[in-house]
Design an enzyme around this catalytic site. Structure first.
Site, PDB file in Angstrom:
ATOM      1  CG  ASP A  96     -16.077 -33.015   6.444  1.00 43.70           C
ATOM      2  OD1 ASP A  96     -15.328 -32.027   6.535  1.00 43.70           O
ATOM      3  OD2 ASP A  96     -16.893 -33.172   5.512  1.00 43.70           O
ATOM      4  CG  HIS A 147      -6.751 -36.501   1.138  1.00 47.88           C
ATOM      5  ND1 HIS A 147      -6.539 -35.171   1.399  1.00 47.88           N
ATOM      6  CD2 HIS A 147      -5.922 -36.822   0.124  1.00 47.88           C
ATOM      7  CE1 HIS A 147      -5.592 -34.717   0.582  1.00 47.88           C
ATOM      8  NE2 HIS A 147      -5.205 -35.697  -0.201  1.00 47.88           N
ATOM      9  CB  SER A 172      -3.812 -24.176   3.073  1.00 47.23           C
ATOM     10  OG  SER A 172      -3.495 -25.570   3.154  1.00 47.23           O
ATOM     11  CG  LEU A 228     -11.782 -17.145   5.637  1.00 44.72           C
ATOM     12  CD1 LEU A 228     -11.496 -17.516   7.080  1.00 44.72           C
ATOM     13  CD2 LEU A 228     -12.757 -15.976   5.570  1.00 44.72           C
TER      14      LEU A 228
HETATM   15  C1  BV8 Z   1       1.755 -38.693  -1.512  1.00 41.41           C
HETATM   16  C2  BV8 Z   1      -6.342 -37.310   5.400  1.00 41.41           C
HETATM   17  C3  BV8 Z   1       3.164 -40.191  -2.665  1.00 41.41           C
HETATM   18  C4  BV8 Z   1      -5.865 -37.601   6.770  1.00 41.41           C
HETATM   19  C5  BV8 Z   1      -4.648 -35.824   4.469  1.00 41.41           C
HETATM   20  C6  BV8 Z   1       7.477 -31.838   0.313  1.00 41.41           C
HETATM   21  C7  BV8 Z   1       6.999 -31.019  -0.679  1.00 41.41           C
HETATM   22  C8  BV8 Z   1       5.818 -31.338  -1.368  1.00 41.41           C
HETATM   23  C9  BV8 Z   1       5.113 -32.502  -1.049  1.00 41.41           C
HETATM   24  C10 BV8 Z   1       5.602 -33.288  -0.056  1.00 41.41           C
HETATM   25  C11 BV8 Z   1       6.776 -32.975   0.631  1.00 41.41           C
HETATM   26  N1  BV8 Z   1       6.982 -33.947   1.544  1.00 41.41           N
HETATM   27  C12 BV8 Z   1       5.983 -34.864   1.472  1.00 41.41           C
HETATM   28  C13 BV8 Z   1       5.161 -34.476   0.489  1.00 41.41           C
HETATM   29  C14 BV8 Z   1       3.961 -35.159   0.034  1.00 41.41           C
HETATM   30  C15 BV8 Z   1       2.842 -34.901   1.017  1.00 41.41           C
HETATM   31  C16 BV8 Z   1       2.608 -33.415   1.184  1.00 41.41           C
HETATM   32  O1  BV8 Z   1       2.030 -32.767   0.336  1.00 41.41           O
HETATM   33  N2  BV8 Z   1       3.049 -32.899   2.352  1.00 41.41           N
HETATM   34  C17 BV8 Z   1       2.852 -31.489   2.627  1.00 41.41           C
HETATM   35  C18 BV8 Z   1       2.549 -31.324   4.125  1.00 41.41           C
HETATM   36  C19 BV8 Z   1       4.108 -30.725   2.235  1.00 41.41           C
HETATM   37  N3  BV8 Z   1       1.689 -35.491   0.398  1.00 41.41           N
HETATM   38  C20 BV8 Z   1       1.425 -36.787   0.645  1.00 41.41           C
HETATM   39  O2  BV8 Z   1       2.045 -37.485   1.415  1.00 41.41           O
HETATM   40  C21 BV8 Z   1       0.271 -37.389  -0.163  1.00 41.41           C
HETATM   41  N4  BV8 Z   1       0.711 -38.627  -0.732  1.00 41.41           N
HETATM   42  O3  BV8 Z   1       2.414 -37.757  -1.853  1.00 41.41           O
HETATM   43  O4  BV8 Z   1       2.005 -39.982  -1.877  1.00 41.41           O
HETATM   44  C22 BV8 Z   1       3.086 -41.564  -3.177  1.00 41.41           C
HETATM   45  C23 BV8 Z   1       3.490 -41.775  -4.470  1.00 41.41           C
HETATM   46  C24 BV8 Z   1       3.459 -43.059  -4.974  1.00 41.41           C
HETATM   47  C25 BV8 Z   1       2.985 -44.112  -4.175  1.00 41.41           C
HETATM   48  C26 BV8 Z   1       2.544 -43.869  -2.879  1.00 41.41           C
HETATM   49  C27 BV8 Z   1       2.599 -42.590  -2.365  1.00 41.41           C
HETATM   50  C28 BV8 Z   1      -0.922 -37.698   0.711  1.00 41.41           C
HETATM   51  C29 BV8 Z   1      -1.496 -36.433   1.269  1.00 41.41           C
HETATM   52  C30 BV8 Z   1      -2.790 -36.762   1.983  1.00 41.41           C
HETATM   53  C31 BV8 Z   1      -2.589 -36.674   3.482  1.00 41.41           C
HETATM   54  N5  BV8 Z   1      -3.882 -36.819   4.146  1.00 41.41           N
HETATM   55  N6  BV8 Z   1      -5.856 -35.994   5.005  1.00 41.41           N
HETATM   56  C32 BV8 Z   1      -6.491 -36.706   7.778  1.00 41.41           C
HETATM   57  O5  BV8 Z   1      -7.327 -35.839   7.426  1.00 41.41           O
HETATM   58  O6  BV8 Z   1      -6.154 -36.880   8.946  1.00 41.41           O
HETATM   59  S1  BV8 Z   1      -4.129 -34.246   4.153  1.00 41.41           S
HETATM   60  C33 BV8 Z   1      -4.997 -33.211   5.164  1.00 41.41           C
HETATM   61  O7  BV8 Z   1      -4.299 -31.994   5.247  1.00 41.41           O
HETATM   62  C34 BV8 Z   1      -6.323 -32.823   4.586  1.00 41.41           C
HETATM   63  O8  BV8 Z   1      -6.976 -33.868   3.945  1.00 41.41           O
HETATM   64  C35 BV8 Z   1      -5.991 -31.713   3.676  1.00 41.41           C
HETATM   65  O9  BV8 Z   1      -5.687 -32.192   2.395  1.00 41.41           O
HETATM   66  C36 BV8 Z   1      -4.726 -31.168   4.268  1.00 41.41           C
HETATM   67  C37 BV8 Z   1      -5.027 -29.823   4.863  1.00 41.41           C
HETATM   68  O10 BV8 Z   1      -5.264 -29.016   3.772  1.00 41.41           O
HETATM   69  P1  BV8 Z   1      -6.579 -28.136   3.618  1.00 41.41           P
HETATM   70  O11 BV8 Z   1      -7.755 -29.019   3.377  1.00 41.41           O
HETATM   71  O12 BV8 Z   1      -6.230 -27.160   2.591  1.00 41.41           O
HETATM   72  O13 BV8 Z   1      -6.820 -27.484   5.018  1.00 41.41           O
HETATM   73  P2  BV8 Z   1      -5.952 -26.358   5.724  1.00 41.41           P
HETATM   74  O14 BV8 Z   1      -6.374 -26.329   7.146  1.00 41.41           O
HETATM   75  O15 BV8 Z   1      -4.520 -26.563   5.378  1.00 41.41           O
HETATM   76  O16 BV8 Z   1      -6.418 -24.996   5.006  1.00 41.41           O
HETATM   77  C38 BV8 Z   1      -7.718 -24.506   5.209  1.00 41.41           C
HETATM   78  C39 BV8 Z   1      -7.897 -23.389   4.224  1.00 41.41           C
HETATM   79  O17 BV8 Z   1      -9.240 -22.922   4.327  1.00 41.41           O
HETATM   80  C40 BV8 Z   1      -6.995 -22.195   4.496  1.00 41.41           C
HETATM   81  O18 BV8 Z   1      -6.491 -21.728   3.261  1.00 41.41           O
HETATM   82  C41 BV8 Z   1      -7.956 -21.151   5.118  1.00 41.41           C
HETATM   83  O19 BV8 Z   1      -7.600 -19.844   4.736  1.00 41.41           O
HETATM   84  C42 BV8 Z   1      -9.250 -21.528   4.480  1.00 41.41           C
HETATM   85  N7  BV8 Z   1     -10.438 -21.233   5.298  1.00 41.41           N
HETATM   86  C43 BV8 Z   1     -10.576 -21.392   6.641  1.00 41.41           C
HETATM   87  N8  BV8 Z   1     -11.843 -21.086   6.997  1.00 41.41           N
HETATM   88  C44 BV8 Z   1     -12.501 -20.734   5.853  1.00 41.41           C
HETATM   89  C45 BV8 Z   1     -11.607 -20.825   4.770  1.00 41.41           C
HETATM   90  N9  BV8 Z   1     -11.962 -20.539   3.507  1.00 41.41           N
HETATM   91  C46 BV8 Z   1     -13.233 -20.146   3.298  1.00 41.41           C
HETATM   92  N10 BV8 Z   1     -14.152 -20.038   4.286  1.00 41.41           N
HETATM   93  C47 BV8 Z   1     -13.820 -20.312   5.565  1.00 41.41           C
HETATM   94  N11 BV8 Z   1     -14.744 -20.199   6.534  1.00 41.41           N
END
Ligand code: BV8
Length: 239
Positions: free
Chosen positions: A92, A107, A177, A201
């Protein structure tokens, strides 16, 4: 003092943008990891465009505005712009709307489109479809994709992020997260004597590596913490 901030979906939750966890990583029955991938775009561009068109339209709604957390970060940066970098995982544009300058959207951005043939990035506010003509070359249709980093794609600015992390005196993680890498690994790149604060949170898998964890909502805790930081700087005579 070099300040490095990392924000996630949690900072935008109070602006009305659902986090990934709220929808427990699901969107219309699809796992986000299945929709936000190059393979999904290859196989079913219509579905992937629909996913991003819905989120872009939501972001464009009047009531979706920066909240007090975004604004406090923009205010804080004004007095620390030489030593401040804001990395966001969010696609966003709320940090930009709030006035933050030194922002690294690792991202990508929902309000940008990228041409799959030329890699040219252009601002984009409309729906995208598999037949949207490229405004510059209308005969080229369907070559535009959302300029966001999908799973399996390399996030933007990793060198700059690495450098900033290794030189940070203070690292502040807000509303993430800490499950998506490499974003979740940034805290581990900070120096051993770096002050690490997590505002969330809930607890996260990374909570243990933070010097201080502040449990609460971003719109309350971020302004409070940044005020405390400014006060500390004043009393310690630091600029
Ligand atoms: C890469 C854009 C390699 C798109 C996004 C196994 C183990 C480890 C890693 C991996 C695996 N398998 C695959 C992987 C790698 C993978 C990964 O990490 N997967 C995860 C699911 C396990 N990562 C990738 O693929 C990355 N690239 O590794 O490339 C490479 C190497 C060489 C050459 C080429 C490639 C790319 C990752 C990026 C993906 N794109 N976003 C879109 O938005 O649609 S990720 C997307 O999800 C978001 O951008 C964000 O990063 C993620 C969600 O995470 P958060 O932002 O943390 O949000 P979430 O909802 O999860 O949490 C919210 C938090 O806020 C919570 O903690 C909650 O408690 C808190 N909260 C809620 N309300 C409040 C609050 N806190 C305070 N106040 C509030 N009011």
């Amino acid at each position: 003092m070099k300040v490095l901030v990392l924000t996630g979906a949690g900072i935008s939750a109070e602006s009305g943008i659902p986090t990934f966890r709220d929808a427990d990583g699901l969107w219309e029955g699809h796992r986000v990891e299945e929709v936000a991938t190059p393979a999904a775009f290859q196989q079913n561009p219509q579905l992937v465009h629909k996913f991003y068109n819905a989120r872009r339209r939501h972001l464009l709604q009047e009531h979706v505005r920066p909240n007090a957390a975004h604004i406090a970060l923009a205010e804080y940066e004004k007095n620390h712009d030489d030593d401040f970098l804001l990395i966001t995982q969010n696609v966003d544009n709320l940090h930009f709307v709030a006035g933050s300058q030194n922002v690294l959207p690792m991202h990508g951005q929902l309000m940008e489109a990228r041409c799959t043939e030329t890699d040219r990035v252009i601002p984009w506010r409309e729906d995208l479809t598999p037949s949207t003509p490229d405004p510059e070359t209308p005969s080229r249709r369907g070559s535009l994709r959302p300029n966001v980093v999908w799973f399996g794609e390399m996030p933007h600015g990793m060198d700059e992020i690495q450098m900033a992390a290794q030189n940070a005196d203070l690292f502040l993680a807000i509303g993430t997260s800490a499950v998506v890498y490499p974003a979740a690994g940034i805290v581990q790149e900070t120096p051993v004597n770096c002050r690490r604060i997590e505002i969330n949170l809930n607890a996260t898998p990374q909570s243990g590596v933070f010097t201080e964890t502040i449990r609460g909502s971003a719109s309350i805790e971020v302004p409070k913490f940044l005020k405390r930081l400014q006060l500390e700087a004043k009393t310690s005579g630091e600029a």
